[in-house]
Design an enzyme around this catalytic site. Structure first.
Site, PDB file in Angstrom:
ATOM      1  N   PRO A 191       9.884 -12.989   9.477  1.00 25.92           N
ATOM      2  CA  PRO A 191       8.929 -11.975   8.981  1.00 25.92           C
ATOM      3  C   PRO A 191       8.778 -10.688   8.764  1.00 25.92           C
ATOM      4  O   PRO A 191       8.832 -10.034   9.560  1.00 25.92           O
ATOM      5  CB  PRO A 191       7.465 -13.112   9.850  1.00 25.92           C
ATOM      6  CG  PRO A 191       8.031 -13.817  10.204  1.00 25.92           C
ATOM      7  CD  PRO A 191       9.431 -13.577  11.134  1.00 25.92           C
ATOM      8  N   SER A 244      -1.008   3.527   9.370  1.00 24.55           N
ATOM      9  CA  SER A 244       0.106   2.739   8.603  1.00 24.55           C
ATOM     10  C   SER A 244      -0.125   2.273   7.073  1.00 24.55           C
ATOM     11  O   SER A 244       0.317   1.095   6.400  1.00 24.55           O
ATOM     12  CB  SER A 244       0.886   1.731   9.577  1.00 24.55           C
ATOM     13  OG  SER A 244       0.228   0.702   9.597  1.00 24.55           O
ATOM     14  N   GLU A 271      -1.015   2.884   4.762  1.00 23.70           N
ATOM     15  CA  GLU A 271      -0.271   2.579   2.858  1.00 23.70           C
ATOM     16  C   GLU A 271       0.913   2.355   2.750  1.00 23.70           C
ATOM     17  O   GLU A 271       1.352   1.920   1.611  1.00 23.70           O
ATOM     18  CB  GLU A 271       0.085   4.416   2.862  1.00 23.70           C
ATOM     19  CG  GLU A 271      -1.323   5.790   2.774  1.00 23.70           C
ATOM     20  CD  GLU A 271      -0.509   7.409   2.567  1.00 23.70           C
ATOM     21  OE1 GLU A 271      -0.618   7.060   2.002  1.00 23.70           O
ATOM     22  OE2 GLU A 271       0.053   6.939   4.203  1.00 23.70           O
ATOM     23  N   ILE A 322       2.373 -16.002   8.940  1.00 25.09           N
ATOM     24  CA  ILE A 322       1.579 -16.251   7.993  1.00 25.09           C
ATOM     25  C   ILE A 322       1.540 -15.871   6.684  1.00 25.09           C
ATOM     26  O   ILE A 322       2.106 -14.981   6.300  1.00 25.09           O
ATOM     27  CB  ILE A 322       0.396 -14.531   8.753  1.00 25.09           C
ATOM     28  CG1 ILE A 322       0.143 -14.887  10.021  1.00 25.09           C
ATOM     29  CG2 ILE A 322      -0.810 -14.918   8.027  1.00 25.09           C
ATOM     30  CD1 ILE A 322       0.147 -13.532  10.746  1.00 25.09           C
ATOM     31  N   TYR A 362      -4.150   6.446  23.542  1.00 31.10           N
ATOM     32  CA  TYR A 362      -2.953   6.705  23.041  1.00 31.10           C
ATOM     33  C   TYR A 362      -2.576   7.969  23.530  1.00 31.10           C
ATOM     34  O   TYR A 362      -3.287   9.131  23.201  1.00 31.10           O
ATOM     35  CB  TYR A 362      -3.980   6.978  21.287  1.00 31.10           C
ATOM     36  CG  TYR A 362      -3.078   6.665  20.672  1.00 31.10           C
ATOM     37  CD1 TYR A 362      -2.721   5.470  19.681  1.00 31.10           C
ATOM     38  CD2 TYR A 362      -1.555   7.623  19.917  1.00 31.10           C
ATOM     39  CE1 TYR A 362      -1.714   5.002  18.793  1.00 31.10           C
ATOM     40  CE2 TYR A 362      -0.672   7.729  18.940  1.00 31.10           C
ATOM     41  CZ  TYR A 362      -0.719   6.282  17.782  1.00 31.10           C
ATOM     42  OH  TYR A 362       0.046   6.076  17.100  1.00 31.10           O
TER      43      TYR A 362
END
Lengths: 556, 556
Positions: A133, A203, A205, A272, A473
């Site tokens: 996918p 991410s 956009e 999905i 992060y």
């Protein structure tokens, strides 16, 4: 209406037309060369598509015609196959920039309906093709790598023609949309109905609703709007065993909630095709502002106190000392100098923030009363923990550029520099040790694998916070190995492996919101345990008995 | 230290010594007879244990010795087997009160450690015995009925000797405890460490941590503290395939979170021996107060507005017109009359609340600022929706008696009356139709199955509310059928079946927090769908390959 793929780069981040501006690029390169203790930065441009090697498709004309008959458009052009050959991980970029497009999908099917998805998957099963996918393809963990597993080829199913907003329920504050809708289109359509999903990953956009769910993503305002697994109400999956629509109750005690299995399944159980999700009335008030703390530890205590006091914040983002310093320096380097800086510096020194410091950006969204309450409480708790408010402008800058970080990677890679990110999460009690261990592992590994006594840079922040813990992060830069693709892969694996081992050894999860994909597959079994992996395999065997769905991901 | 079982009733709710006082019982009986349009209420006492029929145990001395050797105490006395023969559903009480103790567990094993649990389950598998987990035994849906399935007998595993608080992490606000600890003991131990779980179901005094998780329960303050699936961080399960400790991250994207499969699994996948859960600092402030609305619809709009505005409430409990009226009348009947009532009535009439009205109890807990904020917002939103504040005393009465409701059932059953409850949940948009349909189904069915032109009474409230929906809780009374146990079971099945069909037909879940057990097994497949049932079966086959774990529950 959806994103025009021809406006996007096939081997780099984002829009071809976007220039992430360095007003004074020469100063930036000098600054980085100095910080990394490396010489002048070389030119290391990426190969063009014409210079790249694309393997032949293993699908015959009849195979493609069958997918068309099933209700899919089919793409086999070099451009299309190259665009779908990898996601956006550093490992992916190494391949793409070196012109190595093997493995590539044998073809791309674009189903025009959920039913066509279902038919395409059944067709793939009959043809013994792996199904990978693909939404926006922004996975940074190798989630869309077109691996064949034990099958004869790969059909990639690109969901982006499934991009309708199906329903908005203003009473229940729920909406249903097709999975292939991109972030900005989804938000625009929701906003037109007066609501928002509020899911803004970096991410945003270029990624899709289905991808957010599949990878268990998190937006930058997840304190308010939730992670994908929180806002997901119900999913519709096309699986080799048929179409499955999961429960959609606000809460239930009728057995385990199986919708929970969909978030994070990364296409391994099914594709999905639709999702129902919680939405909010569009906020009528917002307040984002910054605070400085004397140390990461002090800032963390404040963040923890804010979330544990159940203050309705939208976002809390706390940079460590090095990240605060680095982005401060970068901003002064690449923007015109301001006379104000000297005054600011003097004031900060006066207030005890002359040396190392950590910046927190705290935001609240909602109605005016909620925002006023949150703002007061945040300022109060930050103050009690040694923090000093420094106004709204740092927060505004962050909001303005918050989707542009990934654009920095490509120009750095063009100048001999590697840059990657990884993230983890742990209970609050485990955060100090985990932070130190991962940071040390990254710095040590970068030092070890960079040539000529150079070193890496490691920056970190808390991006998401919870009642019982937080995410960490890490962004890290290093001088790239010379000697070609294999040497570069080995270099990256050494760095990534050291950090991942440190995460596993210190009670962190291998990913908080990027997903597992191929990059983290090796660490899944240790994290989940053998019983859990057996459960995952049993689930997969039930829904995907021949193992065609996204092979090699999640460690399955 | 745990609950002394000898202080509890074996065939009725709670402590043997507790008398739920009716100051003027004669008036109550007259009031109910009138409301139900039935004659004078008959005496219908329950049989004693001596009058009951207990089947012989199918276990031999050697079998019992093996469980002892595995680290369990073993109970086979008539008292012990009778206490464990049923839970606390209406259907259970019909059996118990009629002296029908078949099926009964062949023996009860009390493991003294998690390891002993694991050994007992492996032993049961070798002996071909079904394993029925038992915590407090307060299931109201037949969750602990000792069904043998296809096996030769039933060993019940009673977890209540596993009652230690293992760890409290004040930093991460998490605690870990053994599964068999009763509510009051758990809270007392947590409170001594300065924290609270805040999980207060109506069964709080007699139910256990493991039971709350297994049945996906909800406490009365779930807006603040969450349902079991929300506060559960990690579980340790003893399964026929071995011991499984699930992930415990605050959030993760490393595949689906398999901890989510444990909440609601009702012992069908394994036996919960330990749970790690989120705790809160003990609240330093609390505010519970009542509001009146002109209709259930008006009150619902207020409740929805409060939760959708993300006000940090702890509890919102809105009674419908009949429940508000019934409990008002009951309170005046069974308590000494007050001169104040007349003044109150006149004032309410003046304010437009002379006729039908609905009571909301709204509560907030936390620190003083949070409670002040919530209180102001609740009052404001309630007022905007037509509500009128009526002070703290109705809320105080509710808090005082909030665990005592179940005590009312037994004296009613002694006087020829049946009383049962059921609950469901749905999206806000589905609530009006669901409410009307279930209420009508209950009233119609009760009318149909009660003799001599009598009718039932149906009361309802919203007990739990969410951003996207709410639960509905129904309490219903009717004159019991005469003609013995089978007639009574048929009567109850007709009423329960009609309501359950109405729930299934109107987008409700068959249970919001009671669980599925045996009573709801028939409706599970329609609710979850065939794909989900296959997934559940595959999960069970993986962890419990011979199907010994709590057969017949969850529709598995």
């Amino acid at each position: 209406m959806t994103l025009d793929r021809s406006t996007l780069r096939w081997n780099a981040w984002g829009f071809a037309g976007h220039q992430e501006g360095f007003a004074r690029a020469d100063k930036l390169w000098a600054f980085l060369a100095d910080a990394l203790k490396t010489g002048a930065l070389p030119q290391t441009p990426a190969k063009t598509l014409a210079e790249s090697t694309l393997p032949s498709s293993r699908l015959a004309f009849g195979d493609l015609a069958a997918f068309q008959e099933a209700g899919c458009e089919v793409g086999v052009s070099p451009e299309d196959r190259a665009f779908h050959a990898r996601g956006d991980s550093y490992r992916d970029l190494l391949d793409l920039r070196a012109g190595k497009l093997d493995p590539a999908p044998d073809a791309i099917a674009y189903p025009k309906s959920a039913e066509a998805c279902q038919r395409a998957i059944e067709l793939a099963a009959r043809m013994d093709l792996a199904v990978v996918p693909f939404g926006g393809g922004t996975s940074v963990v190798g989630g869309v790598t077109p691996l064949t597993g034990s099958h004869r080829g790969v059909i990639m199913i690109d969901t982006t023609k499934l991009n309708a907003l199906i329903a908005v329920d203003r009473t229940s504050l729920r909406a249903t949309a097709e999975a292939g809708i991109y972030g900005p289109f989804l938000e625009a359509k929701l906003n037109a109905e007066g609501v928002t999903l509020g899911h803004y990953p970096q991410s945003f956009e270029f990624s899709t609703l289905g991808g957010w769910v599949a990878a268990r993503g998190a937006g930058q305002q997840s304190n308010r709007y939730g992670k994908a697994e929180d806002w997901l109400v119900s999913a519709k999956l096309a699986t080799p065993k048929g179409t499955w629509r999961t429960e959609d109750f606000p809460a239930s005690a009728a057995g385990p909630r199986l919708t929970d299995l969909v978030a994070g399944s990364e296409g391994t159980l099914g594709l999905i095709t639709e999702a129902t999700f919680a939405v909010h009335e569009r906020p009528t008030a917002r307040d984002y502002r910054a605070f400085l703390f004397h140390s990461f530890e002090e800032g963390r205590a404040a963040v923890r106190a804010i979330v544990q006091a159940e203050i309705p914040v939208a976002s809390l983002r706390l940079s460590d000392e090095d990240e605060t310093h680095f982005f401060g320096a970068l901003s002064r380097l690449t923007n015109p100098p301001k006379a104000m800086h000297k005054v600011q510096d003097a004031y900060l020194k006066l207030r005890g923030f002359g040396g190392a410091k950590c910046a927190l950006i705290a935001g609240a969204e909602g109605d005016a009363e909620l925002v006023a309450y949150a703002r007061t409480r945040i300022a109060d708790i930050a103050g009690k923990h040694g923090g000093m408010g420094v106004g709204t402008s740092p927060a505004k800058s962050w909001l303005k550029g918050r989707f542009h970080g990934p654009y920095l990677r490509d120009p750095l890679m063009d100048r001999g520099l590697g840059v990657d990110t990884l993230e983890t999460a742990a209970a609050w009690a485990d955060i100090p040790k985990l932070y130190t261990a991962v940071r040390s592992a990254l710095l040590d590994a970068m030092k070890r694998v960079t040539p000529n006594g150079a070193n890496g840079i490691c920056l970190a922040h808390i991006s998401h916070s919870y009642h019982d813990g937080a995410s960490l992060y890490f962004t890290y830069l290093w001088p790239r190995a010379t000697g070609g693709l294999q040497a570069e892969i080995a270099q990256w694996e050494a760095i990534k492996g050291a950090a991942s081992d440190a995460i596993a050894a210190n009670r962190g999860t291998i990913s908080h919101h990027h997903g597992a994909g191929t990059d983290h597959a090796k660490w899944m079994a240790a994290e989940k345990g053998p019983e859990a992996m057996n459960v995952l395999r049993a689930l997969k065997a039930e829904l995907d008995p021949t193992g065609i769905m996204n092979p090699g991901k999640l460690g399955l």
